[in-house]
Design an enzyme around this catalytic site. Structure first.
Site, PDB file in Angstrom:
ATOM      1  N   PRO A  35      40.615  42.688  39.385  1.00  0.00           N
ATOM      2  CG  PRO A  35      39.828  44.844  38.948  1.00  0.00           C
ATOM      3  CD  PRO A  35      39.542  43.386  38.671  1.00  0.00           C
ATOM      4  CB  CYS A  36      42.257  41.569  44.286  1.00  0.00           C
ATOM      5  SG  CYS A  36      43.613  40.598  43.620  1.00  0.00           S
ATOM      6  CG  HIS A  37      45.821  45.485  41.106  1.00  0.00           C
ATOM      7  ND1 HIS A  37      45.235  44.551  40.281  1.00  0.00           N
ATOM      8  CD2 HIS A  37      45.858  46.650  40.401  1.00  0.00           C
ATOM      9  CE1 HIS A  37      44.934  45.121  39.127  1.00  0.00           C
ATOM     10  NE2 HIS A  37      45.293  46.402  39.172  1.00  0.00           N
TER      11      HIS A  37
END
Length: 174
Positions: A136-138
């Site tokens: 989850p880089c967001h």
């Protein structure tokens, strides 16, 4: 090594999922920066792989506002040891929360027993995450509460955070 691909339609656009046959090696939002990064040359479409079915089920749960367990998927992102270290930290960011590039840099500095680590270096590694959404880089934001730095586009970052119940009104746009 053969790379296999399949596709998944989502609220953030068409996703391309890549695999080595056993593990997920990539997941990109169509037209994102670094789309297919060095993996999709000569890729073979194969929709029936068991790992693709598991990943699509995971994505179904995620886009239905559930919190699917990342450990249920076999992930094998390819990158430098530093990038791998950053991506492992990304996997620990809880659903519905955010952290900063600076926080990740301080975690790495602590792991390495050094005074500090560059937030910009962390940002480069986050930006090259080959398995978007699942890793989850967001969920990473600027320390000044800016929604900066999502290779899938700021609008998609907002959609993903809102899907997870994050109040994005507290963040600023870059």
């Amino acid at each position: 090594m053969t790379t296999y691909v399949t596709y998944y339609d989502s609220c953030v656009g068409r996703l391309t999922i890549a695999s080595d046959g056993e593990n997920i090696t990539g997941l990109w939002i169509e037209n994102q920066k670094y789309y297919g990064y060095k993996q999709l040359d000569n890729a073979v479409r194969e929709d029936g792989l068991k790992i693709f079915k598991k990943t699509k089920n995971w994505l179904d749960a995620y886009f239905n506002k559930e919190n699917p367990d990342i450990s249920k998927l076999s992930l094998k992102p390819v990158g430098t040891p530093f990038r791998q270290e950053v991506w492992k930290i990304l996997e620990t960011i809880p659903y519905g929360t955010t952290t900063t590039y600076a926080n990740i840099a301080s975690i790495i500095a602590e792991h390495r027993n050094i005074d500090k680590m560059s937030s910009q270096a962390v940002g480069g590694a986050v930006g090259h995450n080959p398995i978007s959404i699942i890793i989850p880089c967001h969920r990473v934001v600027g320390k000044n509460s800016s929604l900066t730095g999502y290779t899938g586009g700021i609008n998609n970052k907002i959609k993903l955070l809102e899907l997870e119940g994050v109040d994005v009104s507290k963040f600023s746009l870059p």
